[in-house]
Design an enzyme around this catalytic site. Structure first.
Site, PDB file in Angstrom:
ATOM      1  N   LYS A   1      -4.960   2.606   0.622  1.00  0.00           N
ATOM      2  CA  LYS A   1      -5.004   2.591  -1.495  1.00  0.00           C
ATOM      3  C   LYS A   1      -5.770   3.746  -1.297  1.00  0.00           C
ATOM      4  O   LYS A   1      -5.634   4.321  -2.330  1.00  0.00           O
ATOM      5  CB  LYS A   1      -4.425   1.260  -1.835  1.00  0.00           C
TER       6      LYS A   1
ATOM      7  N   LYS B   1      10.478  -0.600   1.281  1.00  0.00           N
ATOM      8  CA  LYS B   1       9.978  -1.980   0.627  1.00  0.00           C
ATOM      9  C   LYS B   1      10.315  -1.454  -1.329  1.00  0.00           C
ATOM     10  O   LYS B   1       9.739  -0.722  -1.796  1.00  0.00           O
ATOM     11  CB  LYS B   1       9.310  -2.000   0.369  1.00  0.00           C
TER      12      LYS B   1
ATOM     13  N   LYS C   1       7.590  -1.058  -7.356  1.00  0.00           N
ATOM     14  CA  LYS C   1       7.237  -0.712  -8.786  1.00  0.00           C
ATOM     15  C   LYS C   1       6.301   0.627  -9.116  1.00  0.00           C
ATOM     16  O   LYS C   1       6.837   1.651 -10.083  1.00  0.00           O
ATOM     17  CB  LYS C   1       6.138  -2.528  -9.455  1.00  0.00           C
TER      18      LYS C   1
END
Length: 333
Positions: free
Chosen positions: A111, A194, A197
Site C-alpha cells: 500500500k 481481483k 473499487k
C-alpha cells in the site's frame, strides 16, 4: 457460543466481489455465533479521506451491510470510532508489538509503494489496531481472506506477548474462520485481477447499487474469448475471463461451477451472458432497493448504529477495565 468479529472499510459502495467474497458469508454467522461487525472508519483514515465523503461512505457501507442481510437485532453492528476501546487498546498494542514484526507485514509495503517515507504512521501500525479490534471483545473467530491471514498471525503474536509480559492468560487465541470456498470474483476487464473499487474503470466491476441496465451493459461488455463454454472444469484452464463469469453465476445462484458448465457447456457467451445478467439483476436489485430505503432515512440508520455501539461498549468495557488494571494504569474513578 463463540464470538466472531469482522470489520470492513467504508471505501464506497461494495462490489459484487465484496459481497460474494465476504459480506454474504457473514449473514449465517448471526445465528451460529455471537457476531460483532464493524465499519472501520479509523482504519480508513490511514490514508487521507475527504471528511464529507467519509461520513457519506460510512453510512453507505452500513446500509449495504444491513441490505445484504445483517440484522442489527441479531448481531452487533456499529461504527469503529463510536467505541473508544479500539483506539485505546490499539495504543497499548503499539507498545507491545515489535518493529521487526511490523516490518514483515507485506500489506504495508504494497500500500505504501515506493515512497514509504511519505506513508502515514497509521498505515504502518494498522495491524496493531486490527488486533485491538478483535481482542477488545475477546473474539476468537475471524472470517478472513488470504490478504489478512498475516495480520491475524500478528494479532496472536501481540496477544501472546501481552500475556507473557504481564504474566497473565488474558487475551485468547484467535482462529481464522474458513467458511467453505470463498467466491473469488475477478475484474470484468481482466480475469487475472481481483474485482476492486480502486480500479479506475467502473466497467471492471458490478456495484451493489447498479441498476438493471447498468448490470446488463457491464456484463455484455465483460471480456471473454472466442471459444464456446466447455462442459467440464478442465476446459477453463488458461481462460481466466470465462472462469470468472462461470464462477460468478455459480456463486450468485448457489451452485457449483461444474453444474453451470453441465448446463451451459457448448454455448457461446451471448446466451450465457444473458442468463448471468438475469441472475445478477434478480439477486442484486432487492439489495439496491433496501440500501436506498435505508439511506433515505439517515436518522433511523444512525440510531441503529448507535444501539450497536452501545452493545459493543457493554462487551468491551469490562475487558478494557481489566486490561488497564493489568498494565497498571491508575483507575480513572
Amino acid at each position: 457460543m463463540s464470538r466472531v468479529f469482522s470489520g470492513i472499510q467504508p471505501s464506497g459502495v461494495p462490489t459484487l466481489g465484496n459481497y460474494l467474497g465476504a459480506i454474504r458469508n457473514w449473514v449465517p454467522l448471526q445465528d451460529q455465533a455471537e457476531a460483532i461487525y464493524c465499519v472501520v472508519d479509523l482504519h480508513a483514515i490511514t490514508v487521507w479521506q475527504d471528511p464529507k465523503e467519509l461520513t457519506r461512505q460510512t453510512r453507505e457501507m452500513a446500509a449495504a451491510l444491513i441490505a445484504c442481510g445483517l440484522d442489527p437485532k441479531r448481531c452487533t453492528l456499529f461504527v469503529q470510532s463510536h467505541v473508544g476501546a479500539h483506539a485505546e487498546l490499539g495504543w497499548i498494542f503499539n507498545c507491545i508489538a515489535r518493529l521487526g514484526w511490523l516490518n514483515r507485514m507485506t500489506q504495508f509495503k504494497d500500500k505504501a509503494g515506493k515512497d514509504r517515507e511519505a506513508a502515514s504512521a497509521g498505515l504502518y501500525v494498522y495491524p496493531n489496531l486490527m488486533a485491538a479490534d478483535i481482542l477488545a471483545y475477546h473474539a476468537t473467530k475471524v472470517p478472513v481472506g488470504d490478504d489478512q491471514k498475516q495480520h491475524l498471525e500478528l494479532a496472536n503474536d501481540i496477544a501472546q506477548k501481552f500475556n507473557h509480559d504481564y504474566g497473565v492468560e488474558f487475551f485468547p487465541t484467535i482462529e481464522p474462520l474458513i467458511q467453505g470456498v470463498a467466491a473469488r470474483v475477478m475484474s470484468l476487464r481482466d480475469g487475472t485481477k481481483k474485482m476492486s473499487k480502486s480500479d479506475p474503470s467502473d466497467q471492471s466491476r458490478i456495484n451493489l447499487t447498479d441498476d438493471a441496465d447498468t448490470i446488463a451493459l457491464k456484463i455484455r461488455r465483460a471480456k471473454t474469448d472466442p471459444e464456446p463454454l466447455p462442459d467440464h472444469m478442465a476446459g477453463l484452464e488458461g481462460r481466466p475471463e470465462a472462469r470468472n463469469l462461470v464462477g460468478i453465476l455459480a456463486a450468485i445462484t448457489g451452485t457449483l461451477p461444474e453444474n453451470v458448465l453441465r448446463e451451459h457447456g457448448g454455448q457461446g457467451f451471448g446466451p450465457f451472458k444473458s442468463t448471468l445478467t438475469d441472475a445478477l439483476v434478480a439477486h442484486l436489485q432487492p439489495i439496491a432497493a433496501e440500501m436506498k430505503r435505508l439511506l433515505d432515512d439517515p436518522f433511523a440508520l444512525d440510531a441503529a448504529l448507535h444501539l450497536g455501539a452501545d452493545r459493543a461498549r457493554e462487551i468491551a468495557e469490562p475487558i478494557m477495565k481489566r486490561a488497564r488494571e493489568i498494565v497498571g494504569f491508575l483507575p480513572a474513578r
